[in-house]
Design an enzyme around this catalytic site. Structure first.
Site, PDB file in Angstrom:
ATOM      1  N   HIS A 150       0.843  -1.201   0.000  1.00 44.00           N
ATOM      2  CA  HIS A 150       0.000   0.000   0.000  1.00 44.00           C
ATOM      3  C   HIS A 150       0.874   1.245   0.000  1.00 44.00           C
ATOM      4  CE1 HIS A 150      -4.117   1.549   0.493  1.00 44.00           C
ATOM      5  NE2 HIS A 150      -3.545   2.568   1.121  1.00 44.00           N
TER       6      HIS A 150
ATOM      7  N   ASP B  65     -13.475   3.229   7.702  1.00 43.77           N
ATOM      8  CA  ASP B  65     -12.429   3.906   6.927  1.00 43.77           C
ATOM      9  C   ASP B  65     -13.011   4.439   5.616  1.00 43.77           C
ATOM     10  OD1 ASP B  65      -9.785   4.768   6.144  1.00 43.77           O
ATOM     11  OD2 ASP B  65      -9.897   3.151   4.690  1.00 43.77           O
TER      12      ASP B  65
ATOM     13  N   ARG C 159     -12.575  12.938   4.714  1.00 42.32           N
ATOM     14  CA  ARG C 159     -11.267  13.611   4.807  1.00 42.32           C
ATOM     15  C   ARG C 159     -10.870  14.237   3.481  1.00 42.32           C
ATOM     16  NH1 ARG C 159      -7.689   9.058   6.070  1.00 42.32           N
ATOM     17  NH2 ARG C 159      -6.011  10.560   5.888  1.00 42.32           N
TER      18      ARG C 159
ATOM     19  N   SER D 129      -6.102   4.644   8.856  1.00 40.99           N
ATOM     20  CA  SER D 129      -6.847   4.359   7.627  1.00 40.99           C
ATOM     21  C   SER D 129      -6.211   3.180   6.890  1.00 40.99           C
ATOM     22  CB  SER D 129      -6.841   5.618   6.740  1.00 40.99           C
ATOM     23  OG  SER D 129      -7.152   5.311   5.404  1.00 40.99           O
TER      24      SER D 129
ATOM     25  N   LYS E  71      -7.726  -1.210   7.100  1.00 43.09           N
ATOM     26  CA  LYS E  71      -8.221  -2.037   5.984  1.00 43.09           C
ATOM     27  C   LYS E  71      -7.246  -3.162   5.654  1.00 43.09           C
ATOM     28  CE  LYS E  71      -7.195   1.642   2.688  1.00 43.09           C
ATOM     29  NZ  LYS E  71      -7.595   2.960   3.129  1.00 43.09           N
TER      30      LYS E  71
HETATM   31  N1  URA Z   1      -4.132   5.842   1.746  1.00 43.91           N
HETATM   32  C1  URA Z   1      -5.107   5.413   2.576  1.00 43.91           C
HETATM   33  O1  URA Z   1      -5.614   4.295   2.438  1.00 43.91           O
HETATM   34  N2  URA Z   1      -5.514   6.220   3.550  1.00 43.91           N
HETATM   35  C2  URA Z   1      -4.999   7.439   3.754  1.00 43.91           C
HETATM   36  O2  URA Z   1      -5.410   8.111   4.653  1.00 43.91           O
HETATM   37  C3  URA Z   1      -3.986   7.896   2.875  1.00 43.91           C
HETATM   38  C4  URA Z   1      -3.564   7.070   1.873  1.00 43.91           C
END
Ligand code: URA
Length: 434
Positions: A82, A161, A168, A183, A187
């Site tokens: 990620h 989230d 956000r 966040s 996940k």
């Molecule tokens: N990627 C995410 O999944 N969440 C964030 O807050 C920023 C980048």
């Protein structure tokens, strides 16, 4: 417990208890707390921060807002990757097929565009027919069959989230270390992984502008992972200029296709291979990181990662032919060239400016309900350090709405600096944490 009192407390920098954080997250997820109060709370976190204990509770409450996947029935080590978000960052679409082609099981939960940064889900959805709303059963079945599946958050996996992320995006509360860490990790933990590779971006196009903040974010996420027994490694990588040349959803898919066929930009190829190598290494599918790099490189050169990506596109309802015939992808109707009035070296390409220009043309969202225009974006013609002549093309803007292009062009022009001196080279991979 009154929500307004908790906003007040956080605004004044007071640490919240586990019950208070649960009240806020659960109340917002089930619709009892309205957007305006949650927005105020997020802004309070943005300014006052959170201590590690609060971030762990926040992450845990977000995980518990939905289901956690049990992937133990699928043989093999499950590793995801990620990014904290950047401009032109399409590495997930390259490193995931590379790792999957090497035998790693890659359950990938991705997000949408956020602020000026692009989102993997929006990029995937620019492929005609591609479904990111697989049910969890479909997701698991595909993972078992081909070792890679892409999914967005849904009402089952970390739904808190999904809701907070969208809020956000439109309340200028993205760039917060505790909010980003919770966040991402909520996940990722909910999807049932064994290990995770993080790409923490730093620079003008990243949410973290300073390396010290990127390091703190990386350490926080690695710490959250360790507490729940996940192997987590983070690379801190440069995002002072866009990654690769393409910015914008369908344009980035085209660049992914070129990269998976071995003719991608050097920076994008290098970072994608490094991320895939770390995934392969954490999956214990190679005896050393060096061996993992060799495997990733081979999976690129022999075309197996490209075939894997096409197989996944087909399985998720998309048309894999779009990777060979770009006219099958959404295409812009207008194009404008941006040229330089003076000769010299490209010393800055401000990634945030390029990202914002792309958003103005429709590649991202200004309001939660806005739809994405998959066709639009920017293609750079140069990268930092290159020499240009007066009148050279710096980049091309691809648009579908004439009225958006003027503002985008101004943002792009302001993003370039041309100077008489060749700038120092900046490292792409700056640090490894974990
Ligand atoms: N990627 C995410 O999944 N969440 C964030 O807050 C920023 C980048």
């Amino acid at each position: 417990m009154r929500t307004v009192d908790l906003i007040h407390k956080k605004r004044d920098g007071v640490e919240l208890s586990a019950e208070e954080i649960s009240h806020l997250v659960e109340g917002y997820t089930n619709g009892e707390i309205p957007d305006y109060q949650m927005s105020a709370f997020l802004m309070a976190v943005f300014y006052s921060g959170m201590v590690d204990r609060e971030v762990s509770v926040l992450t845990d409450t977000m995980i518990r807002s939905g289901r956690s996947l049990d992937l133990s029935g699928i043989p093999g080590v499950k590793v995801d990757k990620h990014s904290t978000g950047g401009v032109g960052d399409k590495t997930s679409l390259i490193s995931a097929p590379l790792a999957a082609a090497a035998g790693v099981i890659v359950p990938m939960i991705s997000g949408r565009a956020l602020g000026h940064a692009g989102g993997t889900l929006d990029k995937l959805e620019s492929i005609p027919g591609f479904r990111t709303d697989l049910s969890l059963d479909e997701f698991k079945a595909q993972l078992g069959e081909m070792g890679l599946a892409f999914i967005g958050q849904n009402s089952e996996l970390a739904p808190a989230d999904k809701k907070l992320y969208a809020l956000r995006d439109v309340t200028a509360t993205v760039e917060s270390i505790p909010l980003i860490a919770s966040s991402i990790m909520s996940k990722k933990i909910a999807e049932g992984i064994d290990a995770l590779v993080l790409d923490v971006k730093v620079g003008s196009g990243a949410f973290m502008k300073k390396q010290v903040d990127a390091r703190r974010l990386a350490q926080m996420m690695v710490g959250i992972g360790r507490r729940v027994d996940k192997r987590v490694q983070a690379l801190i990588t440069d995002m002072s200029q866009p990654l690769g040349y393409a910015v914008g959803n369908a344009l980035e898919v085209m660049e992914v296709s070129q990269t998976l066929q071995g003719s991608g930009p050097a920076d994008l190829t290098r970072l994608s291979i490094e991320l895939a190598a770390r995934m392969i290494f954490l999956a214990k599918a190679a005896p050393s990181l060096e061996a993992a790099r060799d495997i990733a490189q081979r999976k690129l050169v022999d075309g197996s990662a490209y075939r894997k990506f096409k197989q996944v596109i087909q399985a998720q309802g998309g048309n894999p032919a779009a990777l060979d015939k770009f006219e099958l992808l959404p295409n812009a109707t207008g194009m404008r060239e941006i040229t330089t009035p003076r000769a010299g070296y490209v010393s800055v390409i401000n990634a945030e400016g390029i990202g914002n220009a792309s958003v103005r043309m429709g590649a991202g969202r200004g309001r939660k309900e806005d739809a994405i225009d998959a066709a639009v974006g920017v293609i750079l013609e140069v990268k930092v350090g290159e020499k240009v002549e007066a009148g050279s093309v710096l980049c091309r803007l691809y648009y579908t709405k004439e009225e958006s292009v003027e503002e985008a062009a101004e943002l792009v022009e302001d993003s370039f600096r041309i100077s008489g001196q060749k700038p120092d080279e900046r490292e792409l991979i700056l640090e490894v944490v974990g």
